[in-house]
Design an enzyme around this catalytic site. Sequence first.
Site, PDB file in Angstrom:
ATOM      1  N   LYS A 124       0.675  -1.156   0.402  1.00 19.89           N
ATOM      2  CA  LYS A 124      -0.338   0.103   0.193  1.00 19.89           C
ATOM      3  C   LYS A 124       0.584   1.093   0.002  1.00 19.89           C
ATOM      4  CE  LYS A 124      -4.244  -1.980  -0.054  1.00 19.89           C
ATOM      5  NZ  LYS A 124      -3.206  -3.289   0.606  1.00 19.89           N
TER       6      LYS A 124
HETATM    7  C1  LIG Z   1      -4.285  -4.239   0.441  1.00 19.36           C
HETATM    8  C2  LIG Z   1      -3.680  -6.169  -0.005  1.00 19.36           C
HETATM    9  C3  LIG Z   1      -3.788  -6.323  -1.085  1.00 19.36           C
HETATM   10  C4  LIG Z   1      -4.754  -6.784  -2.145  1.00 19.36           C
HETATM   11  O1  LIG Z   1      -4.552  -5.518  -2.601  1.00 19.36           O
HETATM   12  P1  LIG Z   1      -5.840  -5.612  -3.829  1.00 19.36           P
HETATM   13  O2  LIG Z   1      -5.511  -3.948  -4.203  1.00 19.36           O
HETATM   14  O3  LIG Z   1      -7.239  -4.885  -2.614  1.00 19.36           O
HETATM   15  O4  LIG Z   1      -6.258  -6.804  -4.290  1.00 19.36           O
HETATM   16  C5  LIG Z   1      -2.672  -7.755  -1.093  1.00 19.36           C
HETATM   17  N1  LIG Z   1      -1.880  -8.069  -0.042  1.00 19.36           N
HETATM   18  C6  LIG Z   1      -2.122  -7.347   0.606  1.00 19.36           C
HETATM   19  C7  LIG Z   1      -0.362  -7.362   1.795  1.00 19.36           C
HETATM   20  C8  LIG Z   1      -2.434  -5.959   1.201  1.00 19.36           C
HETATM   21  O5  LIG Z   1      -2.205  -5.374   1.903  1.00 19.36           O
END
Ligand SMILES: *Cc1c(COP(=O)(O)O)cnc(C)c1O
Length: 482
Positions: free
Chosen positions: A111
């Site tokens: 993120k």
């Molecule tokens: C948010 C997240 C995901 C999923 O990503 P999306 O964009 O919501 O599909 C996968 N792995 C981790 C560790 C995340 O924080």
Amino acid sequence: MKYISTRGNSGEYTASQAIEKGICNDRGLFVPKKFPKVSLKEIQEMKFSDYKEVALNILRRYLTDYSEEELKECIAVYDETFSHPEKTPIVKLKDDVYVLELWHGPTLAFKDMALQIMPRLFTKAREKNNTKRDSLILVATSGDTGKAALEGFKDLKGIKVVVFYPANGVSDVQRLQMQTSLGENVEVVGVNGNFDDCQTAVKNMFLDEKLNLALNKFKLSSANSINLGRLLPQIIYYFKGYLQLLRDGEITLGELVDFSVPTGNFGDILAGYYAKQMGLPVGKLMCASNKNNVLYEFFKTGTYNKQREFFKTMSPSMDILVSSNLERLIYHILEDGRALNKLYNEFEQTGILTLDTESLKKIQETIVPDHASEEECLRAIYETFDKNNYMLDPHTAVAMNTALKNKSRKTIVLSTANIYKFSSSILKAFDLEKNNEFENIEILKKLSKEDVPLNIKKLNSLEILHNRVVDKEKLRDVLKKL
Ligand SMILES: *Cc1c(COP(=O)(O)O)cnc(C)c1O
């Protein structure tokens, strides 16, 4: 470049307006009117570019109302807060599989790739649009977005952030990261409910005119992955990953590469779809789900049905039943806001959406869906370590499982979290799990021989600043008291 609503009724917006608004008035999501193209020659020329140069090259095609100077100021964040010189190092494993590590930012999940730069883009957007009222950014999180948003927006002038997370649906480290957040302008609220409850509540608050009126000293916005300011920066690392393989002589120019993406809200993988539309030689995009496999079912059958049991899994950031960004993919396939509007009106009323066969076929040319059970996830962790001496977090393990099951060419697995965010789950794969999270971190360290990041080490000495938990029906009241 102009942005329009997936639902077709919102006019045209500049990038900065779209980033500041977050969601369109007609409930739709902002999408670019067309995809900017990058030629193979341009890809070749970027072969030795660093992350920031690639970022500038990609973002300037989308953020056309930002000057190059402004973009550079925003992009500088990658040098300031990321711990690895490459920002997204790539690790070669056996069997033509590569792992692209997207968790070298301050909160140790992918993120940060977008949520470190987005607050800068957002602040500049406020200046450009001459916004006088403070912005109130509402965030629903399945675990990682919350901390990344809190970190990215903390103490920024004119901005307040409220994060809602499922009180019993995140890992200990994820919870502690949020509860110990500093910043005069942040609130963190646990919710008795799951991520979808948080996300739905936030979406409804946006569109609730009464509430907006009551909160009229604020302009509401969102830092969730529906925000264009999240989506666009994620395109960068698809290019960078490809370029790293090109630079290292692992592939030749134009050779197709597949990506396997651990998927929840469909933001990360959608950025890969954008990269492909722009001209990056992407073959398949593997959409890896955990036991909450609603996307798998949709891509196989064309019917999305959110009326189903919700499972809490070891990969909590993917425990999602309504994948918001899917709306964008369907829009790009249909290219028809009115048709999409009809589909989503139905979905909002019935919880079911059915795509026509032809459109589904088109999607299946690119998207390969699969899903991993909890046992398969643990097995992927164990076997990858056994074979490659490389430790996966449970989210990345879900994508590894999908990659190994579906691989037909060189495949990049997107690694979305540092292992120490999920120590206890990982140790289950080795039968070494204890009850205490910090003990587990030490055990995992001995086993993996990976350094524990400072931001994790210091967690148990930080003061808990936010421990409020509210019922999901009461989230509005939190805002009324701001
Ligand atoms: C948010 C997240 C995901 C999923 O990503 P999306 O964009 O919501 O599909 C996968 N792995 C981790 C560790 C995340 O924080």
